[in-house]
Enzyme design. Structure first.
Site, PDB file in Angstrom:
ATOM      1  N   HIS A  73       0.844  -1.214   0.000  1.00 45.86           N
ATOM      2  CA  HIS A  73       0.000   0.000   0.000  1.00 45.86           C
ATOM      3  C   HIS A  73       0.865   1.244   0.000  1.00 45.86           C
ATOM      4  O   HIS A  73       0.950   1.916   1.033  1.00 45.86           O
ATOM      5  CB  HIS A  73      -0.914  -0.008   1.216  1.00 45.86           C
ATOM      6  CG  HIS A  73      -2.113   0.868   1.091  1.00 45.86           C
ATOM      7  ND1 HIS A  73      -2.109   2.214   1.374  1.00 45.86           N
ATOM      8  CD2 HIS A  73      -3.370   0.586   0.703  1.00 45.86           C
ATOM      9  CE1 HIS A  73      -3.309   2.713   1.184  1.00 45.86           C
ATOM     10  NE2 HIS A  73      -4.095   1.748   0.780  1.00 45.86           N
ATOM     11  N   PHE A  74       1.473   1.651  -0.966  1.00 44.44           N
ATOM     12  CA  PHE A  74       1.599   1.105  -2.298  1.00 44.44           C
ATOM     13  C   PHE A  74       3.073   1.036  -2.647  1.00 44.44           C
ATOM     14  O   PHE A  74       3.818   1.917  -2.220  1.00 44.44           O
ATOM     15  CB  PHE A  74       0.871   1.986  -3.309  1.00 44.44           C
ATOM     16  CG  PHE A  74      -0.616   2.041  -3.095  1.00 44.44           C
ATOM     17  CD1 PHE A  74      -1.428   1.016  -3.558  1.00 44.44           C
ATOM     18  CD2 PHE A  74      -1.200   3.094  -2.422  1.00 44.44           C
ATOM     19  CE1 PHE A  74      -2.805   1.082  -3.381  1.00 44.44           C
ATOM     20  CE2 PHE A  74      -2.571   3.157  -2.237  1.00 44.44           C
ATOM     21  CZ  PHE A  74      -3.386   2.139  -2.713  1.00 44.44           C
TER      22      PHE A  74
END
Length: 156
Positions: A38-39
């Protein structure tokens, strides 16, 4: 599914049971497995963890207001809004206010700020239950000590 055990609150800055208000701090770690997905290349604190942070701040407020006699369990998220990104290394200041208590539930309004700027806010509803057992209450008392929960707010 992969779940990591976590505590979202590092320190209680101020707990005012008369005004039914709390301010806590949480330092987002610079590295965490959460950020691997993420991410990749652009790590962001997930919105759901921002909600969880506000819920935990609200929970500590309720533990203080109710003198550790009841345990708040998150039941509903209303008006949850992420208004800006929170990045690894950011210091979050989280404020919660108790807006209603009665009939076995409570409601709070909470906000997250980073550097004074609003990043998220939410209205949260909690079910209030007796502590399920002495072990759970004892565990929460130990965590309370770690985060600087005022010990006079814990009933014997």
């Amino acid at each position: 599914m992969q779940l990591e055990y976590f505590h979202m609150i590092d320190r209680i800055v101020d707990l005012n049971v008369d005004e039914k208000k709390i301010v806590v701090e949480a330092q987002v770690p610079k590295e965490s497995t959460v950020f691997e997905g993420h991410f990749p290349g652009y790590p962001l604190m997930p919105g759901v963890l921002l909600i969880e942070s506000m819920a935990q701040a609200s929970g500590w407020l309720q533990l203080g207001v109710f003198k550790f006699e009841r345990m708040p369990i998150l039941a509903a998220v209303k008006e949850g809004k992420v208004r800006g990104s929170v990045f690894p290394g950011d210091l979050m200041s989280i404020e919660a206010n108790l807006t209603y208590e009665g009939s076995g539930y409570a409601m709070t309004e909470a906000k997250i700020r980073v550097g004074g700027k609003l990043r998220a806010n939410s209205a949260l509803t909690f079910t209030l239950i007796p502590f399920p057992n002495a072990d759970m209450r004892g565990y929460m008392a130990k965590v309370a000590e770690r985060v600087g929960f005022p010990q006079q707010a814990v009933s014997p």
